[in-house]
Design a protein around this motif. Structure first.
Motif, PDB file in Angstrom:
ATOM      1  N   LEU A   1      -4.855 -18.164 -15.374  1.00  0.00           N
ATOM      2  CA  LEU A   1      -4.620 -18.874 -16.017  1.00  0.00           C
ATOM      3  C   LEU A   1      -4.972 -20.236 -15.511  1.00  0.00           C
ATOM      4  O   LEU A   1      -5.055 -20.066 -14.304  1.00  0.00           O
ATOM      5  CB  LEU A   1      -3.020 -18.926 -16.835  1.00  0.00           C
TER       6      LEU A   1
ATOM      7  N   GLU B   1      -5.508 -24.780 -14.782  1.00  0.00           N
ATOM      8  CA  GLU B   1      -5.939 -25.648 -15.099  1.00  0.00           C
ATOM      9  C   GLU B   1      -6.889 -26.540 -15.266  1.00  0.00           C
ATOM     10  O   GLU B   1      -6.710 -27.480 -16.235  1.00  0.00           O
ATOM     11  CB  GLU B   1      -5.085 -27.062 -14.455  1.00  0.00           C
TER      12      GLU B   1
ATOM     13  N   ILE C   1      -7.156 -19.376 -20.025  1.00  0.00           N
ATOM     14  CA  ILE C   1      -6.829 -20.325 -20.071  1.00  0.00           C
ATOM     15  C   ILE C   1      -6.360 -21.071 -19.504  1.00  0.00           C
ATOM     16  O   ILE C   1      -6.434 -21.511 -18.515  1.00  0.00           O
ATOM     17  CB  ILE C   1      -4.800 -19.637 -20.600  1.00  0.00           C
TER      18      ILE C   1
ATOM     19  N   ALA D   1      -5.024 -24.820 -18.784  1.00  0.00           N
ATOM     20  CA  ALA D   1      -4.544 -25.726 -19.917  1.00  0.00           C
ATOM     21  C   ALA D   1      -4.263 -27.538 -20.047  1.00  0.00           C
ATOM     22  O   ALA D   1      -4.155 -27.823 -20.945  1.00  0.00           O
ATOM     23  CB  ALA D   1      -3.656 -25.934 -18.512  1.00  0.00           C
TER      24      ALA D   1
ATOM     25  N   LEU E   1      -5.011 -24.882 -24.087  1.00  0.00           N
ATOM     26  CA  LEU E   1      -3.619 -25.759 -24.221  1.00  0.00           C
ATOM     27  C   LEU E   1      -3.568 -27.195 -24.660  1.00  0.00           C
ATOM     28  O   LEU E   1      -2.321 -27.604 -25.212  1.00  0.00           O
ATOM     29  CB  LEU E   1      -2.282 -25.222 -23.040  1.00  0.00           C
TER      30      LEU E   1
ATOM     31  N   ASN F   1      -2.402 -30.310 -23.001  1.00  0.00           N
ATOM     32  CA  ASN F   1      -1.846 -30.987 -22.225  1.00  0.00           C
ATOM     33  C   ASN F   1      -2.622 -31.788 -21.369  1.00  0.00           C
ATOM     34  O   ASN F   1      -4.207 -31.715 -21.063  1.00  0.00           O
ATOM     35  CB  ASN F   1      -1.486 -30.024 -20.386  1.00  0.00           C
TER      36      ASN F   1
ATOM     37  N   ARG G   1       3.749 -24.357 -25.739  1.00  0.00           N
ATOM     38  CA  ARG G   1       2.315 -23.876 -25.825  1.00  0.00           C
ATOM     39  C   ARG G   1       1.675 -22.678 -24.955  1.00  0.00           C
ATOM     40  O   ARG G   1       0.752 -21.756 -26.232  1.00  0.00           O
ATOM     41  CB  ARG G   1       1.081 -24.899 -25.587  1.00  0.00           C
ATOM     42  N   LEU G   2       1.655 -22.407 -23.689  1.00  0.00           N
ATOM     43  CA  LEU G   2       1.674 -20.944 -22.923  1.00  0.00           C
ATOM     44  C   LEU G   2       1.869 -20.021 -23.718  1.00  0.00           C
ATOM     45  O   LEU G   2       1.260 -19.226 -23.776  1.00  0.00           O
ATOM     46  CB  LEU G   2       1.805 -21.464 -21.738  1.00  0.00           C
TER      47      LEU G   2
ATOM     48  N   TRP H   1      -0.463 -24.761 -10.896  1.00  0.00           N
ATOM     49  CA  TRP H   1       0.142 -24.519 -12.511  1.00  0.00           C
ATOM     50  C   TRP H   1       0.897 -26.203 -11.432  1.00  0.00           C
ATOM     51  O   TRP H   1       1.708 -26.522 -12.679  1.00  0.00           O
ATOM     52  CB  TRP H   1       1.236 -23.565 -12.098  1.00  0.00           C
TER      53      TRP H   1
ATOM     54  N   LEU I   1       1.082 -27.629 -16.163  1.00  0.00           N
ATOM     55  CA  LEU I   1       1.777 -26.461 -16.094  1.00  0.00           C
ATOM     56  C   LEU I   1       3.113 -26.839 -16.039  1.00  0.00           C
ATOM     57  O   LEU I   1       4.460 -26.582 -16.761  1.00  0.00           O
ATOM     58  CB  LEU I   1       1.219 -25.425 -15.718  1.00  0.00           C
TER      59      LEU I   1
ATOM     60  N   VAL J   1       6.577 -22.145 -16.682  1.00  0.00           N
ATOM     61  CA  VAL J   1       5.342 -21.508 -17.208  1.00  0.00           C
ATOM     62  C   VAL J   1       5.838 -19.434 -16.782  1.00  0.00           C
ATOM     63  O   VAL J   1       5.693 -18.974 -17.374  1.00  0.00           O
ATOM     64  CB  VAL J   1       4.212 -21.512 -16.687  1.00  0.00           C
TER      65      VAL J   1
END
Length: 417
Positions: free
Chosen positions: A6, A8, A37, A39, A58, A60, A84-85, A104, A108, A112
């Motif tokens: 994960l 961004e 993933i 973001a 996601l 964002n 969304r996550l 994050w 995020l 999260v």
């Protein structure tokens, strides 16, 4: 084995994303199934184009692209990003075994963490900086141009005008840190450090949390080639964002004192100030291939004199791999790799000390010796993508081990697949 990475961004917009992307690729090449993933909407690095990598976006927006009032509130807690996550995780065809979080703070927010913990998933975080503890993320006093010594979120910390932007930014970041600390209390978290100093420093700052610490070097993607010949270079070089905390101004001063030109590759708030200095050449941001073509031709040394406790400056390791000695700050993670007088200089980032060290690179014989040692030392234990992935798999095995039982071997599962 299913791992979620994960981050961004899905391109190397900074060190954290560069490591995230390269880690995902290394894990996939090692036989691990990876869901990456991303973001924030944006392009994808070609490294993520692999049969074992699934990519999810996601949708964002970057917090710095939002209106100020929205950025402030969503920076504290972005419920939409969390929703969304959660939906993305729940839609995966196979339940992941572990989430590996790299960043994050750009979209995020701390929201999260409850999403991850609510799904009873082990969470690992790579500490590319100090956001797990420090509101401004770098444990540095921008108001004093020196490292911080305050306890994060103590009264003196909250009152200190230490942020690199404004007092309002500091207040928002304090609020974010408080929310983050509340979400992490009584939760088990695995923190992966990229340098030895981070283990001790951040470990001390996270004593109130249930944290297990691990150590994994960042990957360095440099193809082996004959070493550069730094004695034929003409400049002290600097690569990166031109800021005071990274010591860009110190490079210009040290080069001038040593009677050598200063070559800057990058951009940032000190650009105009540096351009006005005699003996300074700025070439802006360049493609990676162009950067190293230029440095192999021009650099007698690459300077990385960070005033802050920088964790893992990738340029330092790349320089050593090319056979270019490094003039590094003894405050940064570079001190793990730069041995003073062997493959460069590791010194205090103050003007006089840096000037004396920079002057050493006027000596062709010394510079050639340091460069040859840099190349030989790096390639005796290269920080390749394969070694990085192998180390990560070892950490995942330890995180996933059930207390009192044998550690499950991901390598055996990979060989059997």
């Amino acid at each position: 084995m299913q791992i979620v990475v994960l981050a961004e961004f899905a391109v190397a917009s900074g060190g954290a994303e560069k490591v995230a992307v390269e880690s995902a690729r290394g894990l996939a090449e090692a036989g691990i199934d990876v869901t990456y993933i991303q973001a924030i909407d944006g392009p994808m690095d070609p490294l993520l184009d692999h049969a074992r990598i699934r990519r999810i976006t996601l949708g964002n927006t970057d917090i710095w692209a939002r209106p100020a009032h929205r950025a402030a509130f969503s920076g504290l807690w972005d419920a939409g990003a969390a929703t969304r996550l959660g939906a993305a995780l729940d839609a995966l065809p196979v339940r992941p075994d572990l989430i590996h979080l790299h960043q994050w703070t750009r979209s995020l927010s701390p929201s999260v963490f409850p999403i991850l913990f609510a799904r009873n998933l082990p969470v690992a975080v790579t500490a590319h900086d100090y956001f797990l503890a420090c509101p401004n993320g770098v444990y540095y006093r921008f108001d004093r141009a020196e490292p911080c010594t305050l306890k994060p979120l103590s009264a003196p910390c909250i009152a200190a005008p230490c942020d690199g932007r404004t007092r309002l930014h500091k207040l928002v970041r304090v609020g974010r840190s408080m929310a983050q600390r509340a979400t992490l209390k009584r939760r088990r978290l695995a923190v992966i450090h990229v340098c030895d100093a981070s283990v001790a420093r951040l470990g001390g700052l996270l004593q109130e949390l249930d944290v297990t610490h691990y150590r994994v070097d960042n990957p360095v993607r440099v193809e082996r080639q004959p070493p550069a010949d730094p004695a034929r270079g003409d400049a002290i070089a600097y690569v990166g964002r031109l800021t005071r905390e990274k010591g860009a101004d110190l490079v210009a001063e040290a080069a001038k004192a040593a009677g050598l030109p200063a070559l800057f590759i990058g951009a940032g708030p000190l650009e105009d100030e540096l351009r006005a200095r005699p003996g300074v050449e700025l070439v802006g941001w360049q493609a990676p291939e162009a950067v190293w073509t230029l440095l192999r031709r021009r650099a007698r040394t690459i300077a990385a004199p960070s005033r802050w406790f920088e964790t893992g400056p990738l340029t330092v390791y790349e320089a050593l791999a090319h056979g270019i000695p490094v003039l590094a700050s003894d405050r940064s993670g570079a001190s793990d790799a730069v041995i003073d007088g062997v493959n460069g200089c590791s010194v205090s980032p103050d003007p006089d000390t840096l000037a004396r060290a920079a002057a050493l690179f006027r000596d062709d014989t010394r510079t050639a010796r340091l460069g040859a040692a840099a190349h030989a030392g790096y390639w005796s234990r290269p920080m390749t993508l394969t070694k990085h992935a192998d180390a990560l798999i070892g950490v995942y095995e330890r995180i996933l081990a059930v207390p009192g039982t044998a550690v499950p071997s991901l390598r055996s599962a990979i060989r059997a697949s």
